[in-house]
Design a protein around this motif. Structure first.
Motif, PDB file in Angstrom:
ATOM      1  N   GLY A  98       0.824  -1.213   0.000  1.00  0.00           N
ATOM      2  CA  GLY A  98       0.000   0.000   0.000  1.00  0.00           C
ATOM      3  C   GLY A  98       0.845   1.245   0.000  1.00  0.00           C
ATOM      4  N   ASP A  99       0.207   2.381   0.299  1.00  0.00           N
ATOM      5  CA  ASP A  99       0.888   3.671   0.278  1.00  0.00           C
ATOM      6  C   ASP A  99       1.989   3.756   1.323  1.00  0.00           C
ATOM      7  N   LYS A 100       3.075   4.437   0.968  1.00  0.00           N
ATOM      8  CA  LYS A 100       4.159   4.695   1.916  1.00  0.00           C
ATOM      9  C   LYS A 100       3.912   6.061   2.561  1.00  0.00           C
ATOM     10  N   ILE A 101       2.983   6.074   3.504  1.00  0.00           N
ATOM     11  CA  ILE A 101       2.580   7.340   4.119  1.00  0.00           C
ATOM     12  C   ILE A 101       2.925   7.383   5.599  1.00  0.00           C
ATOM     13  N   GLY A 102       3.698   6.399   6.051  1.00  0.00           N
ATOM     14  CA  GLY A 102       4.062   6.343   7.458  1.00  0.00           C
ATOM     15  C   GLY A 102       3.691   4.995   8.051  1.00  0.00           C
ATOM     16  N   ARG A 103       3.943   4.833   9.333  1.00  0.00           N
ATOM     17  CA  ARG A 103       3.674   3.578  10.013  1.00  0.00           C
ATOM     18  C   ARG A 103       2.178   3.291  10.044  1.00  0.00           C
ATOM     19  N   ARG A 104       1.824   2.041   9.730  1.00  0.00           N
ATOM     20  CA  ARG A 104       0.422   1.621   9.771  1.00  0.00           C
ATOM     21  C   ARG A 104       0.372   0.284  10.508  1.00  0.00           C
ATOM     22  N   PRO A 105       0.598   0.309  11.823  1.00  0.00           N
ATOM     23  CA  PRO A 105       0.684  -0.935  12.578  1.00  0.00           C
ATOM     24  C   PRO A 105      -0.641  -1.696  12.579  1.00  0.00           C
ATOM     25  N   MET A 106      -0.533  -3.027  12.685  1.00  0.00           N
ATOM     26  CA  MET A 106      -1.709  -3.895  12.650  1.00  0.00           C
ATOM     27  C   MET A 106      -2.048  -4.450  14.026  1.00  0.00           C
ATOM     28  N   ASP A 107      -1.485  -3.862  15.071  1.00  0.00           N
ATOM     29  CA  ASP A 107      -1.704  -4.391  16.416  1.00  0.00           C
ATOM     30  C   ASP A 107      -3.181  -4.476  16.774  1.00  0.00           C
ATOM     31  N   THR A 108      -3.954  -3.437  16.422  1.00  0.00           N
ATOM     32  CA  THR A 108      -5.374  -3.431  16.779  1.00  0.00           C
ATOM     33  C   THR A 108      -6.092  -4.632  16.183  1.00  0.00           C
ATOM     34  N   HIS A 109      -5.779  -4.985  14.935  1.00  0.00           N
ATOM     35  CA  HIS A 109      -6.387  -6.150  14.291  1.00  0.00           C
ATOM     36  C   HIS A 109      -6.120  -7.403  15.110  1.00  0.00           C
ATOM     37  N   PHE A 110      -4.846  -7.648  15.366  1.00  0.00           N
ATOM     38  CA  PHE A 110      -4.467  -8.916  15.978  1.00  0.00           C
ATOM     39  C   PHE A 110      -4.836  -8.995  17.455  1.00  0.00           C
ATOM     40  N   LEU A 111      -4.747  -7.879  18.181  1.00  0.00           N
ATOM     41  CA  LEU A 111      -5.155  -7.897  19.588  1.00  0.00           C
ATOM     42  C   LEU A 111      -6.633  -8.249  19.706  1.00  0.00           C
ATOM     43  N   GLY A 112      -7.455  -7.687  18.816  1.00  0.00           N
ATOM     44  CA  GLY A 112      -8.876  -7.994  18.849  1.00  0.00           C
ATOM     45  C   GLY A 112      -9.167  -9.424  18.471  1.00  0.00           C
ATOM     46  N   LEU A 113      -8.497  -9.926  17.418  1.00  0.00           N
ATOM     47  CA  LEU A 113      -8.725 -11.305  16.986  1.00  0.00           C
ATOM     48  C   LEU A 113      -8.216 -12.297  18.027  1.00  0.00           C
ATOM     49  N   GLU A 114      -7.144 -11.952  18.733  1.00  0.00           N
ATOM     50  CA  GLU A 114      -6.651 -12.823  19.803  1.00  0.00           C
ATOM     51  C   GLU A 114      -7.636 -12.887  20.963  1.00  0.00           C
ATOM     52  N   HIS A 155     -15.636  -9.028  25.625  1.00  0.00           N
ATOM     53  CA  HIS A 155     -15.652  -7.566  25.627  1.00  0.00           C
ATOM     54  C   HIS A 155     -14.251  -7.063  25.316  1.00  0.00           C
ATOM     55  N   MET A 156     -14.160  -6.054  24.472  1.00  0.00           N
ATOM     56  CA  MET A 156     -12.852  -5.474  24.187  1.00  0.00           C
ATOM     57  C   MET A 156     -12.960  -3.968  24.020  1.00  0.00           C
ATOM     58  N   LEU A 157     -11.921  -3.289  24.456  1.00  0.00           N
ATOM     59  CA  LEU A 157     -11.779  -1.847  24.278  1.00  0.00           C
ATOM     60  C   LEU A 157     -10.601  -1.638  23.340  1.00  0.00           C
ATOM     61  N   LEU A 158     -10.870  -1.173  22.109  1.00  0.00           N
ATOM     62  CA  LEU A 158      -9.812  -1.020  21.118  1.00  0.00           C
ATOM     63  C   LEU A 158      -8.861   0.102  21.511  1.00  0.00           C
ATOM     64  N   ASP A 159      -7.573  -0.107  21.262  1.00  0.00           N
ATOM     65  CA  ASP A 159      -6.591   0.916  21.600  1.00  0.00           C
ATOM     66  C   ASP A 159      -6.670   2.105  20.647  1.00  0.00           C
ATOM     67  N   GLU A 160      -7.238   1.922  19.478  1.00  0.00           N
ATOM     68  CA  GLU A 160      -7.511   3.021  18.556  1.00  0.00           C
ATOM     69  C   GLU A 160      -8.747   2.667  17.739  1.00  0.00           C
ATOM     70  N   ALA A 161      -9.453   3.693  17.272  1.00  0.00           N
ATOM     71  CA  ALA A 161     -10.684   3.462  16.503  1.00  0.00           C
ATOM     72  C   ALA A 161     -10.329   3.191  15.045  1.00  0.00           C
ATOM     73  N   SER A 162      -9.610   2.098  14.837  1.00  0.00           N
ATOM     74  CA  SER A 162      -9.164   1.718  13.499  1.00  0.00           C
ATOM     75  C   SER A 162     -10.344   1.212  12.673  1.00  0.00           C
ATOM     76  N   VAL A 163     -10.499   1.767  11.462  1.00  0.00           N
ATOM     77  CA  VAL A 163     -11.599   1.329  10.596  1.00  0.00           C
ATOM     78  C   VAL A 163     -11.385  -0.110  10.155  1.00  0.00           C
ATOM     79  N   THR A 164     -10.210  -0.409   9.606  1.00  0.00           N
ATOM     80  CA  THR A 164      -9.963  -1.773   9.136  1.00  0.00           C
ATOM     81  C   THR A 164      -9.859  -2.745  10.313  1.00  0.00           C
ATOM     82  N   GLY A 165      -9.314  -2.281  11.439  1.00  0.00           N
ATOM     83  CA  GLY A 165      -9.258  -3.135  12.612  1.00  0.00           C
ATOM     84  C   GLY A 165     -10.645  -3.491  13.110  1.00  0.00           C
TER      85      GLY A 165
END
Length: 434
Positions: free
Chosen positions: A120-136, A162-172
């Motif tokens: 994808g775009d090289k626009i800066g860091r786009r970590p996937m932690d929110t995805h995986f923390l929620g799926l775990e 129940h989970m509280l996301l660390d950021e309101a990630s759309v894709t996450g």
């Protein structure tokens, strides 16, 4: 590598219809993996990122039928899980940011998924932690191979939690949601994203048989179901294209009508452009932008300089900050652009400065634009498109500039904008694809 040759300085005129929403498409297309029944989707944009995702689904074993230019039917009746072990899959998924959206559906339905680090775009860091923390939290177990290959697997059925996301990630949020609809029990997602495209995904899943409460809010409650069925879905128009066309009309002094905009779904976009002094008229569901020789940036009530910044919905979308920045170059007044989410997205301003714009890059996240108020025109130069949104911002600058501009690497623009050269040529633009 393709390029656009642009001869600027021409006022455009006419009507243009926005494509289907790219960011919605990447979620909606992956949701077809949740059911063995046919899913028909219309208003799909004909752009590189979406077409590559459709190819990926087809190679995974999803039956794909094209019913019309923008309408496909998908049936994930016999998905080939072994394909995820192939070098072809690694190459495909690694080149496409949208491939991340298969994680939730595959884990929810099949109990496992694997994925190389998406491109994808090289626009800066786009970590996937929110995805995986929620799926775990739902029961997936993540294994990281090296730094760029992920495997996630569930032992048995996913379990609601129940989970509280660390950021309101759309894709996450979308990935977690698509896994949770097939989990056992109740899942609550707090600090969930609530963008219109995420709402569209929720409504589509509900039509497929999912039980989702709180749609449109930042607290989603999902009661898991055994299985999902087929449905029909029509995607929203692309709000980023709509904002881009508003900016184009203002920057080039053009009279343009944008058709079928789904105005109630645009949030702060119209008001933000109005703060730049751009006149907008709502005509039913169309937006008419009259030709303006000048437009003036508003100030705050105390007279201080306006700041335009991005935020999660219902704040202003980060995908339009590049457009706002370039449009401000020919406004009267000064504005501070604050790009909070990505630290590399403002680095294209050096091209605008080379064209004659007055911009101070304060740091990786902030730029101050001192508008020229059309006293002098930007000048055409040769430049390279660094990402989708910056590429279109540079195209708008080139269309307003004096002389010839060449924009290289326009494949980046093609990833997000459907036949943009042809559609703008129909309005009177002078663009030639090399």
């Amino acid at each position: 590598m393709a390029a656009f040759e642009v001869r600027g300085g021409k006022a455009l005129r006419g009507e243009i219809t926005p494509q289907g929403a790219k960011n919605e498409a990447l979620q909606i297309l992956c949701a077809v993996l949740l059911t063995p029944e046919p899913v028909t989707i219309s208003n799909i944009p004909d752009i590189r990122d979406v077409n590559k995702l459709i190819e990926l689904l087809r190679d995974l074993g999803v039956k794909v039928g094209k019913l019309a230019t923008d309408t496909y039917v998908f049936q994930a009746e016999d998905v080939n899980l072994d394909y995820m072990d192939s070098p072809a899959f690694v190459a495909q998924a690694g080149a496409l940011r949208g491939s991340v959206m298969i994680l939730g559906p595959m884990l929810g339905r099949y109990g496992r998924c694997q994925l190389p680090k998406p491109g994808g775009d090289k626009i800066g860091r786009r970590p996937m932690d929110t995805h995986f923390l929620g799926l775990e939290k739902l029961g997936g177990k993540l294994t990281l191979e090296g730094t760029d290959f992920y495997r996630i697997k569930a032992e048995g059925k996913l379990q609601g939690t129940h989970m509280l996301l660390d950021e309101a990630s759309v894709t996450g949020t979308a990935n977690i949601l698509m896994a949770a609809v097939l989990a056992e029990g109740t899942t609550t997602i707090y600090n969930a994203a609530c963008e219109p495209y995420l709402q569209q995904l929720c409504r589509m899943l509900v039509r497929m048989g999912a039980n989702i409460q709180g749609i449109g809010s930042n607290l989603l409650t999902i009661e898991g179901v055994e299985s999902l069925g087929g449905t029909e879905h029509r995607m929203l128009p692309d709000m980023i294209e709509i904002g881009s066309f508003i900016g184009l009309a203002a920057m080039t002094g053009s009279e343009i009508t944008i058709k079928d905009c789904q105005i109630p779904q645009l949030g702060l976009i119209p008001d933000t452009f109005r703060k730049l002094g751009i006149q907008l008229e709502f005509r039913g569901d169309d937006i008419h932008i009259p030709a303006q020789p000048h437009y003036e940036i508003a100030t705050y009530l105390d007279g201080s300089i306006l700041t335009v910044s991005d935020h999660t919905w219902p704040g202003f979308t980060p995908d339009l900050l590049s457009i706002v920045l370039v449009v401000a170059c020919q406004a009267k007044g000064t504005v501070l652009i604050h790009q909070k989410m990505f630290e590399s997205r403002l680095f294209f301003v050096d091209k605008l400065i080379d064209m004659g714009a007055q911009i101070i890059l304060c740091d990786p996240h902030r730029a101050t634009v001192i508008g020229l108020d059309q006293r002098t025109r930007l000048r055409g130069i040769t430049m390279t498109s660094p990402d989708i949104r910056a590429g279109v911002a540079l195209l708008i600058a080139a269309l307003s500039a004096e002389g010839k501009s060449t924009i290289e690497n326009v494949e980046q623009i093609d990833r997000g904008y459907q036949n943009i050269d042809q559609r703008l040529t129909a309005l009177g633009a002078d663009i030639r694809r090399l």
